[in-house]
Design a protein around this motif. Sequence first.
Motif, short mmCIF file in Angstrom:
data_model
loop_
_atom_site.label_atom_id
_atom_site.label_comp_id
_atom_site.label_asym_id
_atom_site.label_seq_id
_atom_site.Cartn_x
_atom_site.Cartn_y
_atom_site.Cartn_z
N ALA A 8 3.67 4.92 11.67
CA ALA A 8 2.86 5.50 10.60
C ALA A 8 3.13 4.83 9.26
N VAL A 9 4.38 4.53 8.97
CA VAL A 9 4.70 3.86 7.70
C VAL A 9 4.02 2.50 7.64
N PHE A 10 4.10 1.72 8.73
CA PHE A 10 3.40 0.44 8.79
C PHE A 10 1.90 0.63 8.59
N THR A 11 1.35 1.65 9.24
CA THR A 11 -0.08 1.89 9.19
C THR A 11 -0.54 2.24 7.78
N ILE A 12 0.19 3.14 7.13
CA ILE A 12 -0.21 3.59 5.79
C ILE A 12 -0.07 2.46 4.78
N VAL A 13 0.96 1.64 4.91
CA VAL A 13 1.11 0.49 4.02
C VAL A 13 -0.07 -0.47 4.20
N SER A 14 -0.48 -0.69 5.45
CA SER A 14 -1.66 -1.54 5.69
C SER A 14 -2.89 -0.96 5.02
N GLY A 15 -3.05 0.37 5.12
CA GLY A 15 -4.19 1.01 4.47
C GLY A 15 -4.16 0.84 2.97
N ALA A 16 -2.96 0.99 2.38
CA ALA A 16 -2.84 0.84 0.92
C ALA A 16 -3.19 -0.58 0.48
N LEU A 17 -2.79 -1.56 1.28
CA LEU A 17 -3.04 -2.96 0.93
C LEU A 17 -4.53 -3.27 0.81
N ILE A 18 -5.37 -2.52 1.51
CA ILE A 18 -6.80 -2.80 1.44
C ILE A 18 -7.58 -1.73 0.68
N LEU A 19 -7.15 -0.46 0.77
CA LEU A 19 -7.93 0.60 0.13
C LEU A 19 -7.75 0.62 -1.38
N ILE A 20 -6.56 0.29 -1.87
CA ILE A 20 -6.36 0.27 -3.32
C ILE A 20 -7.21 -0.82 -3.98
N PRO A 21 -7.20 -2.08 -3.48
CA PRO A 21 -8.12 -3.07 -4.07
C PRO A 21 -9.59 -2.67 -3.93
N THR A 22 -9.96 -2.03 -2.81
CA THR A 22 -11.35 -1.64 -2.62
C THR A 22 -11.74 -0.54 -3.61
N PHE A 23 -10.83 0.37 -3.89
CA PHE A 23 -11.09 1.38 -4.92
C PHE A 23 -11.30 0.71 -6.28
N LEU A 24 -10.44 -0.23 -6.61
CA LEU A 24 -10.59 -0.94 -7.89
C LEU A 24 -11.90 -1.72 -7.92
N TRP A 25 -12.32 -2.24 -6.79
CA TRP A 25 -13.62 -2.93 -6.69
C TRP A 25 -14.76 -1.96 -6.92
N SER A 26 -14.63 -0.72 -6.40
CA SER A 26 -15.71 0.26 -6.53
C SER A 26 -15.91 0.72 -7.96
N VAL A 27 -14.85 0.63 -8.78
CA VAL A 27 -14.98 1.04 -10.20
C VAL A 27 -15.20 -0.17 -11.11
N GLY A 28 -15.32 -1.36 -10.52
CA GLY A 28 -15.65 -2.54 -11.31
C GLY A 28 -14.50 -3.32 -11.86
N LEU A 29 -13.26 -3.00 -11.47
CA LEU A 29 -12.12 -3.72 -12.01
C LEU A 29 -11.80 -4.98 -11.21
N ILE A 30 -12.31 -5.07 -10.01
CA ILE A 30 -12.19 -6.28 -9.19
C ILE A 30 -13.60 -6.71 -8.82
#
Length: 569
Positions: A194-216
């Motif tokens: 689960a720790v590996f899984t959640i870290v993988s999710g953070a690596l892609i979901l955080i940049p995608t969130f920033l992309w959705s608000v226009g910062l990336i």
Amino acid sequence: MSTTTISEYRVDPVSGLKINRTANTLVKWNAFAAVVFLLVGGLFGLGVALTRMPSVQLLSPEIFYMALTAHGLVNLAVWIIFFEMAVLYFLGAHVLGNRLATPRWAWTQFWLMLVGAAMVAVAVLGGNSSVMMTSYVPLTAEPHFYLGLILFAVGALIGCFVFLGTLVIAKREKTYSGSLPLVVFGGVTATIIAVFTIVSGALILIPTFLWSVGLIEHIDPMMYRVVWWGFGHSSQQINVVTHISIWYLISSLVFGAKPMSEKVSRGAFLLYILFLQLGSAHHLLSDPGLTSAWKIFNTSYMIYLAVLASMIHGLTVPGSIEVAQRKKGLDTGLFTWLRKAPWGNPIFSGMFLSLVGFGFIGGITGVVMSVEQINMIIHNTMYLPGHFHGTLVAGTTMAFMAVTYWLIPVVFQRKIALTGMAKWQPYVFSLGAWVFSIALMGAGTMGVQRRHADITFAGQPLAYQYPEIAKGLMDIGEIFGVIMSVGAVMFIVIVLASIFTGERIAEDSAPWPKVEDADVTFEKTGKKHIGIWGMEAPGTFVLAMILFATIVLYYFINFKYLSTVWGMS
């Protein structure tokens, strides 16, 4: 004037476990939230099933994609992970007779996951975030869709660390002796994945969130898919490890069984940590950015080490049951031990149906579809939802339902209500899930595409006409999808009736009779040996050979089918 203080612990008369009250409250809240979300996700799933059915087509395309997104996220992630949080707290505190580490952080886990799930639901139901469970870029969802997923994941990560902290306390305060019990060891394995899984999710979901608000400015779609599946498919591996741990627990509870070899079972759990995530590669086999050598190495070689782990568990769980039954006197014939098992007990029947469904439907098809050549003929077809309903629904969800029938008296201190319905519920649910999965995989082999509201493409300029048998398979599959939904509703009604109206079990009531350890029973008989043909578990050996033959036959059928796709002279 005297005051009465309530002890921090109680001794449960049902299980004999030392129950920490604070931990128990958190188990209750997480489990209850899980069941509520199972109901919500199941209703969306019913709408999806009645739309994919060519003869019904209930929802409009816009509503269909919204419902499909909600169904995937709620049933694959929210219901399952809330239940797994309850299981981890139960294992760490109750099984070890321990207090929960940092209860405040555990409550933070609960509320972060609840708020995150609510944010995702609001985004999806708002109509502008119908991006499916995978939310592939460049499809864009509302920013609070991604933020909700991040909060949910952070909450789950906190829960994992609370569980690990609880184990540290148990070790320091010596609430158990020797090695961790096998079922708790399985919980540790699930937590590491689960720790590996959640870290993988953070690596892609955080940049995608920033992309959705226009910062990336840009997210590369191919990079997104690779990293996302480190999160998406690995989430299923957490489920696999958890439900296998539950199989071991139930075999002990119902039969007084012990693993045929604890060392081998623990080694199989370790194989999951090292190799199970490599199964994610089968979602990427059509992607051009990865080399064929990498794809073949991961899916045709390394993944088999994870398959080996599942084969070991698939042998040792029924094997331990057979050995226990034979030690208790059912030592005649090949399958007397299985025929005279308590099939009217939903704890056992649900567990065994989970084992068979996961092995023969979800497991075999997952192994075969991971072969790069075969994957090309079923990639992105209805075969995929057929397969993962065989793993997630027929396997994981059925196992979670089975153990719930034991957890309600222990955690909620209520007897199971509607016992007649409870006896039938695992059979109704499993029948629906099995036929649904098989029928959808059959339609997938005929090319029926997934993620389409109307498989007939009626009125479209480039409409494609599938064979009538494909439409028939979709109708049959979705009919049994409705039966599966009926089984799920039966489970939810039983759970809610039990925890709200079931007969209360008083804390000072007489201890419930325990199933005697099979080894103790065997010692009383004075016998020295069990089994036939020189084997203690010959029935399990035969079942294993049937599974092996099924895998070989299924490989042959799929390669034969593959040979007809490309004309060769």
